[in-house]
Motif scaffolding. Structure first.
Motif, PDB file in Angstrom:
ATOM      1  N   ASP A 171       0.812  -1.219   0.000  1.00 49.83           N
ATOM      2  CA  ASP A 171       0.000   0.000   0.000  1.00 49.83           C
ATOM      3  C   ASP A 171       0.842   1.264   0.000  1.00 49.83           C
ATOM      4  OD1 ASP A 171       1.060  -0.193   2.527  1.00 49.83           O
ATOM      5  OD2 ASP A 171      -0.859  -0.183   3.587  1.00 49.83           O
ATOM      6  N   GLY A 172       2.166   1.108  -0.137  1.00 53.53           N
ATOM      7  CA  GLY A 172       3.053   2.267  -0.177  1.00 53.53           C
ATOM      8  C   GLY A 172       3.378   2.862   1.177  1.00 53.53           C
ATOM      9  N   VAL A 173       2.919   2.232   2.250  1.00 53.29           N
ATOM     10  CA  VAL A 173       3.168   2.720   3.605  1.00 53.29           C
ATOM     11  C   VAL A 173       4.406   2.033   4.171  1.00 53.29           C
ATOM     12  CG1 VAL A 173       2.228   2.870   5.944  1.00 53.29           C
ATOM     13  CG2 VAL A 173       0.731   3.216   3.970  1.00 53.29           C
ATOM     14  N   ALA A 174       5.259   2.795   4.862  1.00 49.67           N
ATOM     15  CA  ALA A 174       6.469   2.237   5.445  1.00 49.67           C
ATOM     16  C   ALA A 174       6.126   1.187   6.488  1.00 49.67           C
ATOM     17  CB  ALA A 174       7.312   3.350   6.058  1.00 49.67           C
ATOM     18  N   LEU A 175       6.860   0.082   6.450  1.00 52.54           N
ATOM     19  CA  LEU A 175       6.641  -1.006   7.397  1.00 52.54           C
ATOM     20  C   LEU A 175       7.545  -0.817   8.610  1.00 52.54           C
ATOM     21  CD1 LEU A 175       6.622  -3.991   4.851  1.00 52.54           C
ATOM     22  CD2 LEU A 175       4.669  -2.723   5.762  1.00 52.54           C
ATOM     23  N   THR A 176       7.032  -1.186   9.742  1.00 48.28           N
ATOM     24  CA  THR A 176       7.808  -1.098  10.975  1.00 48.28           C
ATOM     25  C   THR A 176       8.027  -2.496  11.529  1.00 48.28           C
ATOM     26  OG1 THR A 176       5.795  -0.829  12.310  1.00 48.28           O
ATOM     27  CG2 THR A 176       6.880   1.175  11.515  1.00 48.28           C
ATOM     28  N   GLY A 177       9.024  -2.614  12.384  1.00 44.92           N
ATOM     29  CA  GLY A 177       9.303  -3.911  12.972  1.00 44.92           C
ATOM     30  C   GLY A 177      10.383  -3.803  14.026  1.00 44.92           C
ATOM     31  N   THR A 178      10.931  -4.956  14.407  1.00 48.40           N
ATOM     32  CA  THR A 178      11.943  -5.035  15.443  1.00 48.40           C
ATOM     33  C   THR A 178      13.097  -5.897  14.971  1.00 48.40           C
ATOM     34  OG1 THR A 178      10.234  -4.853  17.149  1.00 48.40           O
ATOM     35  CG2 THR A 178      12.390  -5.669  17.844  1.00 48.40           C
ATOM     36  N   ASP A 179      14.316  -5.416  15.126  1.00 47.14           N
ATOM     37  CA  ASP A 179      15.507  -6.185  14.755  1.00 47.14           C
ATOM     38  C   ASP A 179      15.466  -6.644  13.303  1.00 47.14           C
ATOM     39  OD1 ASP A 179      16.954  -5.921  17.035  1.00 47.14           O
ATOM     40  OD2 ASP A 179      16.608  -7.937  17.793  1.00 47.14           O
ATOM     41  N   GLY A 180      14.929  -5.797  12.421  1.00 47.97           N
ATOM     42  CA  GLY A 180      14.909  -6.127  11.000  1.00 47.97           C
ATOM     43  C   GLY A 180      13.735  -6.954  10.548  1.00 47.97           C
ATOM     44  N   LEU A 181      12.904  -7.442  11.465  1.00 47.86           N
ATOM     45  CA  LEU A 181      11.737  -8.250  11.102  1.00 47.86           C
ATOM     46  C   LEU A 181      10.492  -7.378  11.197  1.00 47.86           C
ATOM     47  CD1 LEU A 181      10.745 -11.128  10.372  1.00 47.86           C
ATOM     48  CD2 LEU A 181      10.323 -11.468  12.822  1.00 47.86           C
ATOM     49  N   THR A 182       9.773  -7.243  10.081  1.00 50.86           N
ATOM     50  CA  THR A 182       8.604  -6.373  10.074  1.00 50.86           C
ATOM     51  C   THR A 182       7.430  -7.026  10.800  1.00 50.86           C
ATOM     52  OG1 THR A 182       7.539  -7.221   8.054  1.00 50.86           O
ATOM     53  CG2 THR A 182       9.302  -5.593   7.781  1.00 50.86           C
ATOM     54  N   GLY A 183       6.440  -6.204  11.081  1.00 48.65           N
ATOM     55  CA  GLY A 183       5.178  -6.730  11.555  1.00 48.65           C
ATOM     56  C   GLY A 183       4.424  -7.378  10.409  1.00 48.65           C
ATOM     57  N   PRO A 184       3.233  -7.928  10.697  1.00 53.22           N
ATOM     58  CA  PRO A 184       2.452  -8.581   9.640  1.00 53.22           C
ATOM     59  C   PRO A 184       2.072  -7.613   8.534  1.00 53.22           C
ATOM     60  CG  PRO A 184       1.587  -9.110  11.824  1.00 53.22           C
ATOM     61  CD  PRO A 184       2.581  -8.009  12.011  1.00 53.22           C
ATOM     62  N   VAL A 185       2.111  -8.112   7.292  1.00 52.72           N
ATOM     63  CA  VAL A 185       1.780  -7.327   6.110  1.00 52.72           C
ATOM     64  C   VAL A 185       0.673  -8.060   5.364  1.00 52.72           C
ATOM     65  CG1 VAL A 185       2.668  -6.285   3.980  1.00 52.72           C
ATOM     66  CG2 VAL A 185       4.192  -6.591   5.951  1.00 52.72           C
ATOM     67  N   THR A 186      -0.344  -7.331   4.953  1.00 56.52           N
ATOM     68  CA  THR A 186      -1.430  -7.939   4.198  1.00 56.52           C
ATOM     69  C   THR A 186      -1.001  -8.111   2.749  1.00 56.52           C
ATOM     70  OG1 THR A 186      -3.102  -6.957   5.647  1.00 56.52           O
ATOM     71  CG2 THR A 186      -3.838  -7.730   3.482  1.00 56.52           C
ATOM     72  N   VAL A 187      -0.849  -9.361   2.346  1.00 54.29           N
ATOM     73  CA  VAL A 187      -0.475  -9.719   0.973  1.00 54.29           C
ATOM     74  C   VAL A 187      -1.532 -10.680   0.455  1.00 54.29           C
ATOM     75  CG1 VAL A 187       1.225 -10.955  -0.446  1.00 54.29           C
ATOM     76  CG2 VAL A 187       1.993  -9.368   1.317  1.00 54.29           C
ATOM     77  N   PRO A 188      -2.116 -10.422  -0.721  1.00 52.84           N
ATOM     78  CA  PRO A 188      -3.138 -11.329  -1.240  1.00 52.84           C
ATOM     79  C   PRO A 188      -2.576 -12.723  -1.475  1.00 52.84           C
ATOM     80  CG  PRO A 188      -2.471  -9.741  -2.913  1.00 52.84           C
ATOM     81  CD  PRO A 188      -1.854  -9.289  -1.625  1.00 52.84           C
ATOM     82  N   ALA A 189      -3.467 -13.698  -1.512  1.00 49.01           N
ATOM     83  CA  ALA A 189      -3.027 -15.088  -1.652  1.00 49.01           C
ATOM     84  C   ALA A 189      -2.361 -15.346  -2.987  1.00 49.01           C
ATOM     85  CB  ALA A 189      -4.213 -16.024  -1.452  1.00 49.01           C
ATOM     86  N   CYS A 190      -2.957 -14.895  -4.082  1.00 46.89           N
ATOM     87  CA  CYS A 190      -2.508 -15.291  -5.418  1.00 46.89           C
ATOM     88  C   CYS A 190      -2.436 -14.116  -6.369  1.00 46.89           C
ATOM     89  CB  CYS A 190      -3.441 -16.366  -5.983  1.00 46.89           C
ATOM     90  SG  CYS A 190      -3.469 -17.893  -5.024  1.00 46.89           S
ATOM     91  N   ALA A 191      -1.897 -12.991  -5.919  1.00 46.42           N
ATOM     92  CA  ALA A 191      -1.732 -11.818  -6.766  1.00 46.42           C
ATOM     93  C   ALA A 191      -0.396 -11.162  -6.450  1.00 46.42           C
ATOM     94  CB  ALA A 191      -2.872 -10.821  -6.569  1.00 46.42           C
TER      95      ALA A 191
END
Length: 384
Positions: A152-172
């Motif tokens: 969605d063009g929004v910066a991802l955040t996380g801890t120690d290089g591992l992002t939080g959950p990201v919504t990715v479609p199953a087959c697109a």
């Protein structure tokens, strides 16, 4: 770009195998360690030992083992209340790199997902690695990544290089973009390192991230079912890996894409063949070379049909399952001394220099392209 892989010189007696996996990975970009050990459990000797035992017991689809000294634990720590470990595994027998994802319970770890990085070179030369989790896709980023934006063009955040959950479609296919900081190999940095995630339902061992440096892949795959593209009938999965004469369907296909996905128009399929639609050539880079396929797409919202993959040949042959009337598409580089021979009983639905479309033959059929100094024969199986 140039990265340095630190490897100990092989001299003297062969050392005993290490008791545990290395923690982190010794790739350097100048003085920057690209993949340092991260996560709260990388300093826990018991966890490192348990992860090592699970990796030592794991086997690739062709029964190859991980070479522990040239592998490394990239991340280990609790995620959603359970221990998670990510290991860059070097498998010399297949000249491959694998990203192993392990889950811990009661002091033991289990490899519950393994994806193969088929692009020549090391997995750890990438800067973004995919992680599958119950609550969505996550990404592990290298120390060179300054910022990562999701679909969605929004910066991802996380801890120690591992992002939080990201919504990715199953087959697109959806875009993921990394901004890389300035380093010795990238003096100006790289503000937009483009990738495509082919979908959260892409099955292992297929690696779901594809380079999209030119940004053409996002448009080429728009509206397409990437899971269907990856089946043995689809272009991305049609060339099955072989171990000698034996097919290895559990391995990543030879036609699996690693980057450079493009789409170019070939022309219209006329009325009377099927629903009026456009023919396009889909092209991509795999670990074994450039692959192509032909896609038929009807009016917006209509059916889509894609051929299996074809390697580069003087005469390209594609079997396209157009609804109502499957066709064979022949493509070649035209020239004044180049001639195509087609059985006369097959009507040419499209006939122009470099492109012929025919109804799928009932009998096994061979086509011949004659060029100065050589001929090329290609055959298709009949459907009768």
């Amino acid at each position: 770009m140039t990265l340095t892989l630190l490897v100990a010189a092989a001299c003297g007696p062969v050392p005993e195998r290490p008791a545990t996996l290395p923690v982190g990975y010794d790739t350097l970009d100048g003085s920057l360690r690209v993949w340092p050990a991260r996560g709260g459990l990388t300093g826990d000797p018991a966890a490192v030992t348990a992860i090592t035992e699970a990796v030592r017991d794991w086997r690739s689809p062709v029964d190859d083992q991980v070479h522990l000294p040239s592998s490394g634990i990239l991340w280990a720590g609790p995620v959603d209340g359970r221990p998670l470990a990510l290991v860059a595994a070097d498998v010399p027998g297949g000249s491959a790199s694998w990203l192993l994802q392990l889950t811990g319970a009661d002091g033991r770890y289990t490899v519950d997902r393994a994806v193969e990085y088929t692009d020549p070179g090391y997995l750890v030369y990438s800067d973004v690695l995919p992680v599958q989790s119950a609550d969505g896709r996550r990404y592990l980023t290298s120390a060179r990544v300054d910022r990562l934006t999701g679909p969605d063009g929004v910066a991802l955040t996380g801890t120690d290089g591992l992002t939080g959950p990201v919504t990715v479609p199953a087959c697109a296919a959806v875009p993921v973009t990394a901004s890389l900081r300035a380093t010795e190999s990238l003096p100006q940095g790289q503000p937009a390192h483009r990738l495509l995630d082919l979908g959260s339902a892409v099955p292992a061992p297929r690696y779901p991230l594809v380079d999209d440096v030119a940004g053409t892949g996002r448009e080429a795959l728009a509206g397409l079912d990437t899971c269907a593209l990856g089946t043995e009938e689809g272009p991305f999965g049609s060339l099955v890996r072989r171990d000698g004469e034996r097919k290895v369907p559990a391995a990543a296909p030879e036609s699996w894409p690693v980057g450079s996905v493009t789409l170019r128009p070939l022309g219209e399929l006329p009325a009377g063949v099927g629903p009026v639609g456009e023919l396009h050539e889909l092209s991509w880079r795999s670990a074994t070379g450039t692959m192509t396929a032909v896609m038929y797409r009807a009016a917006p919202g209509g059916p889509v049909a894609v051929s299996p993959a074809d390697r580069a040949n003087p005469l390209q042959v594609y079997e396209v399952p157009v609804p109502g009337r499957p066709v064979v598409v022949l493509a070649w580089r035209p020239g004044p001394d180049v001639a195509l021979a087609v059985p006369p009983e097959l009507p040419r639905l499209v006939d122009r220099p470099g492109l012929v479309v025919l109804p799928a033959p009932v009998e096994d059929t061979t086509f011949r392209l004659a060029e100065p100094g050589r001929t090329s024969d290609r055959s298709v199986d009949g459907d009768g």
